[in-house]
Write a protein that holds these residues in place. Sequence first.
Motif, PDB file in Angstrom:
ATOM      1  N   ARG A   1      20.094 -21.504  18.323  1.00  0.00           N
ATOM      2  CA  ARG A   1      18.909 -20.912  18.944  1.00  0.00           C
ATOM      3  C   ARG A   1      18.387 -21.741  20.104  1.00  0.00           C
ATOM      4  N   THR A   2      19.169 -22.664  20.587  1.00  0.00           N
ATOM      5  CA  THR A   2      18.769 -23.325  21.817  1.00  0.00           C
ATOM      6  C   THR A   2      19.546 -22.748  22.990  1.00  0.00           C
ATOM      7  N   GLN A   3      20.653 -22.088  22.708  1.00  0.00           N
ATOM      8  CA  GLN A   3      21.377 -21.487  23.824  1.00  0.00           C
ATOM      9  C   GLN A   3      21.988 -20.125  23.511  1.00  0.00           C
ATOM     10  N   ARG A   4      21.459 -19.474  22.486  1.00  0.00           N
ATOM     11  CA  ARG A   4      21.916 -18.125  22.120  1.00  0.00           C
ATOM     12  C   ARG A   4      23.439 -18.061  22.067  1.00  0.00           C
TER      13      ARG A   4
ATOM     14  N   TYR B   1      18.228  -3.268  23.265  1.00  0.00           N
ATOM     15  CA  TYR B   1      18.645  -4.583  23.757  1.00  0.00           C
ATOM     16  C   TYR B   1      18.736  -5.574  22.605  1.00  0.00           C
TER      17      TYR B   1
ATOM     18  N   LEU C   1      16.163 -28.831  29.847  1.00  0.00           N
ATOM     19  CA  LEU C   1      15.823 -27.493  30.295  1.00  0.00           C
ATOM     20  C   LEU C   1      17.060 -26.808  30.846  1.00  0.00           C
ATOM     21  N   GLY C   2      17.088 -25.516  30.663  1.00  0.00           N
ATOM     22  CA  GLY C   2      18.257 -24.765  31.115  1.00  0.00           C
ATOM     23  C   GLY C   2      18.256 -24.593  32.615  1.00  0.00           C
TER      24      GLY C   2
ATOM     25  N   GLU D   1      18.578 -21.603  34.227  1.00  0.00           N
ATOM     26  CA  GLU D   1      17.925 -20.388  34.703  1.00  0.00           C
ATOM     27  C   GLU D   1      16.435 -20.620  34.797  1.00  0.00           C
ATOM     28  N   TRP D   2      15.895 -20.482  35.932  1.00  0.00           N
ATOM     29  CA  TRP D   2      14.498 -20.854  36.130  1.00  0.00           C
ATOM     30  C   TRP D   2      13.703 -19.652  36.581  1.00  0.00           C
TER      31      TRP D   2
ATOM     32  N   ARG E   1      14.878 -10.150  31.124  1.00  0.00           N
ATOM     33  CA  ARG E   1      15.705  -9.867  32.293  1.00  0.00           C
ATOM     34  C   ARG E   1      15.948  -8.378  32.543  1.00  0.00           C
ATOM     35  N   PRO E   2      16.356  -7.615  31.496  1.00  0.00           N
ATOM     36  CA  PRO E   2      16.520  -6.181  31.781  1.00  0.00           C
ATOM     37  C   PRO E   2      15.216  -5.506  32.177  1.00  0.00           C
TER      38      PRO E   2
ATOM     39  N   ILE F   1       5.520 -19.292  31.917  1.00  0.00           N
ATOM     40  CA  ILE F   1       6.972 -19.460  31.913  1.00  0.00           C
ATOM     41  C   ILE F   1       7.387 -19.630  30.471  1.00  0.00           C
TER      42      ILE F   1
ATOM     43  N   LEU G   1      13.834 -17.915  27.275  1.00  0.00           N
ATOM     44  CA  LEU G   1      14.581 -16.694  27.017  1.00  0.00           C
ATOM     45  C   LEU G   1      14.850 -16.628  25.518  1.00  0.00           C
TER      46      LEU G   1
ATOM     47  N   THR H   1      16.845 -19.164  23.004  1.00  0.00           N
ATOM     48  CA  THR H   1      17.304 -20.307  23.785  1.00  0.00           C
ATOM     49  C   THR H   1      16.130 -21.229  24.075  1.00  0.00           C
ATOM     50  N   VAL H   2      16.443 -22.399  24.664  1.00  0.00           N
ATOM     51  CA  VAL H   2      15.385 -23.253  25.187  1.00  0.00           C
ATOM     52  C   VAL H   2      15.369 -23.157  26.713  1.00  0.00           C
ATOM     53  N   ASN H   3      16.055 -22.168  27.233  1.00  0.00           N
ATOM     54  CA  ASN H   3      16.095 -21.995  28.685  1.00  0.00           C
ATOM     55  C   ASN H   3      14.844 -21.284  29.159  1.00  0.00           C
ATOM     56  N   LEU H   4      14.185 -21.899  30.128  1.00  0.00           N
ATOM     57  CA  LEU H   4      12.944 -21.318  30.616  1.00  0.00           C
ATOM     58  C   LEU H   4      13.226 -20.218  31.632  1.00  0.00           C
ATOM     59  N   PHE H   5      12.340 -19.274  31.641  1.00  0.00           N
ATOM     60  CA  PHE H   5      12.491 -18.142  32.561  1.00  0.00           C
ATOM     61  C   PHE H   5      11.142 -17.888  33.208  1.00  0.00           C
ATOM     62  N   ASN H   6      11.119 -17.957  34.509  1.00  0.00           N
ATOM     63  CA  ASN H   6       9.874 -17.722  35.245  1.00  0.00           C
ATOM     64  C   ASN H   6       9.728 -16.222  35.470  1.00  0.00           C
TER      65      ASN H   6
ATOM     66  N   ALA I   1       6.771 -23.376  40.233  1.00  0.00           N
ATOM     67  CA  ALA I   1       8.102 -23.119  39.675  1.00  0.00           C
ATOM     68  C   ALA I   1       8.820 -21.990  40.386  1.00  0.00           C
TER      69      ALA I   1
END
Lengths: 418, 451, 449
Positions: free
Chosen positions: A305-308, B136, B447-448, B450-451, C317-318, C336, C339, C342-347, C384
Amino acid sequence: MRVRTPIALLALLPILAPAVRADDDEESLMAFRVAKVLTMDEKDTVINNAVVLVRGETIERVGRARDVEVPEGYRVIEKPELWLVPGLVDCHNHSAGSLYDLNDMVYLTNPGLRSLECLEPDSEENKVSVAGGVTTVLTIPGSGTNLSGFGTITKTTGDTVESMVEKYPGSLKIAQAGNPEWYWYGVRRSFMNFNTRQTLEKARRYHESWKKYEEAAARGEETEQPAFSPLFDDFRGLFERQFIVSVHTQMYQVLMTSVLMLARHFNLRVVLDHCTFDAWKVAPIVLQDPSIYTINGPRQYHFDRTQRKMMGNAARWWQGGVRKLGINTDAPVVPQESLSYQAAMACWYGWKPYEALRGVTRIPAEALMLDDRIGSIEAGKEAEFALWTGNPIDPRSSCELTVVRGKIAYDASEERRY
Amino acid sequence: MSARTMISALLALLLALAPSGAVRTDEPRRGRPNAEAPAEAKRADEEKSEEKEDEEKDHFLAITGGTVHTVTGPQLEGVTILCKNGRIHAIGREIEIPEKAERIDASGHHVYPGLIALSSSGLVGYGDPEVSTDVYDLELTLGLAGGLTTVVAGTTAAKLTHGTLDGLILRRNLLESISYSTRSPSSRARFREALDRVREHLRALERYDDEKKRDPEAKKPDEKWIRGPYSTAMRLLKKEAIGRATANDAGDITALARLAGHYGFRLVIQGATEGWTVPRELASAGVAAIITPRSRRDRDERLVRPNGSSIEMARILHEHGVPFGIVPPSSFISTWGLAGRDLLHLPMEAAHAIRGGLPEQAALEAITIQAARILGLDHRIGSIEEGKDADFAISDGPILSYLSHVRWTVVNGRVAYDKAKDSLFDHIRPGGDFDAPPPPDHWPRSLGEEW
Amino acid sequence: MIRSICTLLCCFVLATICHADERSADGRLTVIRAGRVITVSGETYTPGMVILEGSKIRLVGKNLEYPASARVIDAGGETVMPGLVLPRTRFQLDSYRRAGVHGAKSAADEIVPSEIEWEKLASAGFTTVAFVPAGTGIPGFASAFRPTRSDEERLRQENSYLRITMRNPVQDRNVLKGALEKAKKEIEKVKKAREEWEKKQKASEAKKEAEKKEPPKPTPPQPRPRPGEFEEDGPAAEPQPTPEKKPEAPKEPEKFTPPKIDPNVQPLVDRLEGKDVAIVFDVGGASDLRHLDATLELYPEVTGSYALSLGFYDDPRPLVELLGKRKALVMLTPSIDTLPYTVNLFNLPAQAARAGCRLVFVPGSDSERSFERLLAQVADVVRAGLDRDAALRAMTIHGAELLGLASRIGSLEKGKDADIVFVDGDPLSPGSSVTRVMIDGELVWRKKR
């Protein structure tokens, strides 16, 4: 862990009578002529069109058909389309014994308990196990408490406990985090670790006092004999690294504790069981002690769950550099006969087929310190193997014939059980 | 305001305020309890996706290269599959691909019809999937990653239309659940009584039709009582639905088979663990089975007859001509459970059937065309044929192999899943590379991109 | 009900006009001199001036001349910008929630002005605040208020936008579908009644024709107000006065009275008839949007803006892609987030703006603290990657647009209301805070030193 109710099994116990007992005193002589032998030896030898000679309980000779002449008097088993593969070995089994007696959750640590005392010879579970090509298993107590007793290495065939048992004690079972937390409200990792450590310290002291006494006695000195304790006596071989500690451990934080406490602090021979979730991240630490075996399963995947991402546990351990890597089932969590399928799943999630096969044969045999006897097809080793219609890891392949201790323990042509 | 408009307005309001249970149906909710308007309603449902597209908006998808497993026909090499507006338009070697067509170069891959899960939960929404599906959703995506394109959820057959609701519903009210177990003789008797009464009623209707020709005043038999089990019986006897029963005991299976044979309705038995002991009974009644080849049921030694489970079940049913579909032990997809037991690995369950002696082709059929036939949807799904729905699972190896991953899943002519573009499995053997580097771990956390 | 609302609104409009007149009659101009003037709609002047005439903005520029009699507010180095718009809040309202279709209700019904600390809203720089009715389905209209000092001036627009939720399609789809079907039926009903009436009318005309030559009676004055007297939310469902259509029968005293329409679906009826009723759809993830589209498939007239409240597992995203394509006005929190899984941030704000959405910012919650943090939060999102202008518009003019008030507020332009916020620095720089808030040219809040 899920416990299947064995009421029916228990009820059937008295009725289960003789099955596969060959009461011949003279040594049986057998020759297996097969398409392929995956020896799983150190050189990873594969012999096509091979013959394996079995004398009594031992493999006498392995070689190409044109090199090995079958001597007179050998019963030739002609299976030119089948593969001959070492019997599968599982380091984490509960189903060879009575499931009811698995988890005696009396204290948080229960030294002195033995899975040996709840083995069930010739049970339906074992019959199916052997049909799945699984021949040797380490039956261990459950993980309801931190220290639930001693495991027994046993064959999946045999109609008496004596005929089943390969080695006792086979292991000490330790469980860390997760399941033992159900024991009582307030029992959490700090206390559990303290308590386990304390129990092991006591056992070590017991062992050391006896060792001192025995060494003195050997020198002819007379010292006071320590008091015998049924709680700690089984531990003695553990501290001499004569058998392993099998640790129920998951998640990287817990796994680090396992390694640091058991391998480093107590200098035990550690076999890490489960090693699921994100435990692969501890690979660099595990690699520091070359005697540690990592036996992965039964989950086989972790949804990160940190990168799906769906991570394959075994694949990630392998990618982390761990080579002493095997697969287990935690039967009956995953049925024992599905050990090869567990390996298949490890491959689906990214591991390599040959390594996976090694991970259910030679690696667990090494982990259980039985590699001098089983886990590969070599002259001098125990005749313990199975004949498959193809690669055992492939779920499409079936086990057609299983040989344990030089005797045919299962023959699908008589009755297919799996 | 006339009384009628008031009532209808009130009804509309009631409908609008009805709780979630009152899902939308094609039929009016009141008045005609059994009045399925099946032909039109179903057609309308089925044609919906096609109607919408007009000539200029035609959507094309071309799948080139690849080994095409048509399932019902031969295995084809070097052909192009051209899909138009969600249907397979043409299959052949010299097919002109329109310029605007979306393309999949499947060279080195294997193209199969989309797999069918005969029972599922959680992949599409509960109740009426049309209003409850999250298109989705992670589990839906995982289903696609497993090569599934059609799932049966409750009594509805639905497509895994990722990202769109168009063409989600394949058919509603496919199945009628039957409970007919030896454990409850009274409910068995009740159900038989319902079947008898409805059969009698259907005969009365026939008589009425005759009578009407002579006497226009003839009275139509009363239909108000046809509710509950009678409605089930009615739909079964009129062949508007397929009966579905869960049974594992040989006794129950035989009883069900006889019932279906006697009253002449279509039946599928789910589980059927001991079905291998009574294949003739199943075959002669034309009853289908939904089986889990790996399922275990220990033999009861007190019984003389063969009993318990058998890994050879699939082979035995196949040899006796019993149609069967295959489902895994778990009907959902989990991100927490044990590997290889759920719908993500449907082909692996079929592989277990092969272990028990089933030919590979039959195993493939059991998760494609046979499943479609069981549902009566084989005119739409289950094989690669011109005119059928453009649903494909395109895998990087034979789909029944434990090393194969689905690379693309196509639903209704659109790419619904692409392994390389979805984070879930893109790190596992990308391009078939066993030694591909692992994905970076977020440990220590970072941090990933994708920003 | 509607009538009373209209009367209220009428009074309110009159009241504002009167006030404005009073002030301009005063003849005084107010001049604001600031280090920077951000007009949002046009240029930014550094330094700049805003000249107000009474409650309206008269001029915005750099070095403007003004009479000596003008009152001068010297803001020094401070920044002056249009008052912020809070497009959705339940600040200090109770947790009362509605389910079902309530097109006749508005948040104004719930508000007891004395129970709300207006100053707290003003202190965060909000000069227009839209209170929304809570609940699911069609809980009613949002009502726009201004945090002025006096109670009478606060309500700016009772029916700002209709809130329609699509957060749980299983329920919401049925509710919306039912409401739309009902609205369509109501339209049919009126149409049918009119046809019948016309038929009757013709019949009676024919009769009269036959009777012939009666002395014409004077037409009694129409009791109804002319439509022009009301704003768009005047007595709804008002059919076009029919007598005009038939000039040949002016004597006809009988007037068509349309059958009563369920007031709860009235806004939808209006919308289906092409009238301008602002709608904001509450959606969670992209799937909800798909369900909304599917529900509205047969009603292309029904469009609106979107308020996003993504669930934990909803992939933004979609959603961004879908909304960007339709250049939608999108209400969202300037934050922000990661996703899903994940720990990926998305603005999200930046990505949505890049995709073509017009943003409207709403604070993360209805707390005072959250209001105060809004500027800093927006600053974060801008740092950001969100376009600065898009961010400023998202707090002002786009919010005004969402409320249907863009012609009056949301930017510093000639003729617009003098709703102005003073900030002691760049509004999008951390550490800046609101110092003064002006509504209709009057200071309503000032930071205590």
